[in-house]
Design an enzyme around this catalytic site. Structure first.
Site, mmCIF file in Angstrom:
data_model
loop_
_atom_site.group_PDB
_atom_site.id
_atom_site.type_symbol
_atom_site.label_atom_id
_atom_site.label_comp_id
_atom_site.label_asym_id
_atom_site.label_seq_id
_atom_site.Cartn_x
_atom_site.Cartn_y
_atom_site.Cartn_z
ATOM 1 N N ASP A 138 40.315 -13.168 -6.985
ATOM 2 C CA ASP A 138 39.800 -11.865 -6.562
ATOM 3 C C ASP A 138 40.582 -11.261 -5.400
ATOM 4 O O ASP A 138 41.421 -11.914 -4.795
ATOM 5 C CB ASP A 138 38.309 -11.974 -6.207
ATOM 6 C CG ASP A 138 37.972 -13.269 -5.478
ATOM 7 O OD1 ASP A 138 38.858 -13.827 -4.831
ATOM 8 O OD2 ASP A 138 36.815 -13.714 -5.566
ATOM 9 N N ASN B 18 24.647 -16.600 -2.365
ATOM 10 C CA ASN B 18 23.790 -15.978 -3.385
ATOM 11 C C ASN B 18 24.101 -16.485 -4.796
ATOM 12 O O ASN B 18 23.635 -15.916 -5.777
ATOM 13 C CB ASN B 18 23.931 -14.454 -3.327
ATOM 14 C CG ASN B 18 25.339 -13.988 -3.666
ATOM 15 O OD1 ASN B 18 26.214 -14.789 -3.959
ATOM 16 N ND2 ASN B 18 25.560 -12.680 -3.637
ATOM 17 N N HIS C 51 27.163 -16.572 -6.216
ATOM 18 C CA HIS C 51 28.309 -15.961 -6.915
ATOM 19 C C HIS C 51 29.460 -16.957 -7.068
ATOM 20 O O HIS C 51 29.597 -17.883 -6.277
ATOM 21 C CB HIS C 51 28.764 -14.658 -6.240
ATOM 22 C CG HIS C 51 29.495 -14.788 -4.942
ATOM 23 N ND1 HIS C 51 29.407 -13.847 -3.934
ATOM 24 C CD2 HIS C 51 30.366 -15.732 -4.466
ATOM 25 C CE1 HIS C 51 30.182 -14.203 -2.925
ATOM 26 N NE2 HIS C 51 30.764 -15.347 -3.217
ATOM 27 N N GLU D 247 28.825 -11.205 -8.751
ATOM 28 C CA GLU D 247 27.591 -11.173 -7.972
ATOM 29 C C GLU D 247 26.377 -11.280 -8.904
ATOM 30 O O GLU D 247 26.484 -10.978 -10.105
ATOM 31 C CB GLU D 247 27.520 -9.856 -7.185
ATOM 32 C CG GLU D 247 28.644 -9.665 -6.169
ATOM 33 C CD GLU D 247 28.430 -10.442 -4.868
ATOM 34 O OE1 GLU D 247 28.024 -11.621 -4.909
ATOM 35 O OE2 GLU D 247 28.685 -9.862 -3.801
HETATM 36 C C1 F6R Z 1 36.925 -16.380 -2.977
HETATM 37 C C2 F6R Z 1 35.798 -16.361 -3.884
HETATM 38 C C3 F6R Z 1 34.398 -16.516 -3.414
HETATM 39 C C4 F6R Z 1 34.216 -17.681 -2.456
HETATM 40 C C5 F6R Z 1 32.761 -17.805 -2.015
HETATM 41 C C6 F6R Z 1 32.574 -18.913 -0.999
HETATM 42 O O1 F6R Z 1 38.141 -16.186 -3.669
HETATM 43 O O2 F6R Z 1 36.024 -16.184 -5.034
HETATM 44 O O3 F6R Z 1 33.561 -16.712 -4.514
HETATM 45 O O4 F6R Z 1 34.626 -18.871 -3.071
HETATM 46 O O5 F6R Z 1 32.339 -16.596 -1.455
HETATM 47 O O6 F6R Z 1 33.272 -18.595 0.156
HETATM 48 P P1 F6R Z 1 33.497 -19.674 1.305
HETATM 49 O O7 F6R Z 1 34.329 -20.747 0.721
HETATM 50 O O8 F6R Z 1 34.222 -18.916 2.392
HETATM 51 O O9 F6R Z 1 32.152 -20.149 1.715
#
Ligand code: F6R
Length: 240
Positions: free
Chosen positions: A67, A134, A136, A141
């Protein structure tokens, strides 16, 4: 879904990096699916060490990131392009032309070409994921249906809140992102999802123990034939 509990994020990083290293050693032209955020950083750190020790060679490896924020240029310090350069790409020998990250411009049509590029590369051999508080994965989302292709999405308040730590203020967090869809993630031949810390405990529980639902996008991984969930004790707290 195979759940493994570790003592620390560093221990998870070592174990996940060993899986990535084995993948690249046995298939040098592997297609790797990569993530940003805090969760993969210890894995990337260990992979850099393995490269520096001459154990892993990324010269034939192809990468696809999950992403990018809409509205941030590649050289913005908070962009995922910049994150990947800093935390991995500038420290290993992956070829720039083999690196793919969705662009932060708001061109909706790039989603289809991104999915085609993944398919033309042969699909993702090994995908690393984090999980949002959440539920995701990538920036898929919680919503009423799963979105299969790469798409632009509005970030939820929970994600904006969680990611504000990477920006100077909450107001600076982009409100939209482009994200690989559930289809490309689920087609990855092997998946490692990393979750650490107590803030992830509820999401980990919902992913692993509740019914598969787009309201907890990570729950789709229950249907993946080779998904390993690597958690520390805090993130695993609600499982037992
Ligand atoms: C990032 C991504 C997100 C993160 C998720 C957890 O490329 O795709 O889904 O993996 O938000 O983020 P952290 O690891 O910072 O807790």
């Amino acid at each position: 879904m195979n759940i493994k509990v570790y003592h620390s994020a560093e221990e998870i990083g070592k174990a996940a990096a060993a899986v990535f290293a084995a993948q690249v050693i046995t298939k040098p032209a592997s297609v790797l699916g990569l993530a940003t955020g805090s969760s993969p950083v210890p894995t990337y750190r260990r992979l850099i060490e393995l490269y520096q020790e001459g154990i892993v060679d990324f010269s034939q490896t192809v990468t696809f990131n999950l992403d990018e924020y809409i509205g941030l240029s590649k050289d913005h310090p908070c962009s995922y392009h910049a994150f990947m350069q800093e935390n991995l790409f500038s420290c290993i020998n992956v070829k720039p032309e083999n690196i793919h990250i969705p662009s932060g411009d708001s061109d909706e049509t790039q989603g289809a070409s991104y999915d085609c590029a993944i398919q033309e590369a042969g699909g993702i051999d090994l995908q690393i994921l984090g999980i949002g508080n959440n539920g995701h994965i990538a920036f898929n989302e919680p919503q009423d249906t799963f979105t299969m292709g790469t798409h632009i999405i509005s970030l939820t308040e929970s994600t904006i809140e969680a990611n504000a730590r990477f920006f100077e203020s909450r107001e600076e967090v982009p409100r939209q992102a482009i994200s690989m869809g559930i289809g490309s993630i689920m087609r990855a031949r092997r998946i490692l999802l990393i979750a650490t810390g107590k803030a992830k405990a509820e999401a980990v529980y919902r992913m692993a123990k509740e019914e598969v639902s787009p309201m907890c996008p990570a729950s789709i991984l229950q249907l993946h034939p080779d998904a390993t969930i690597m958690v520390d004790e805090e993130a695993a707290a609600m499982l037992s």
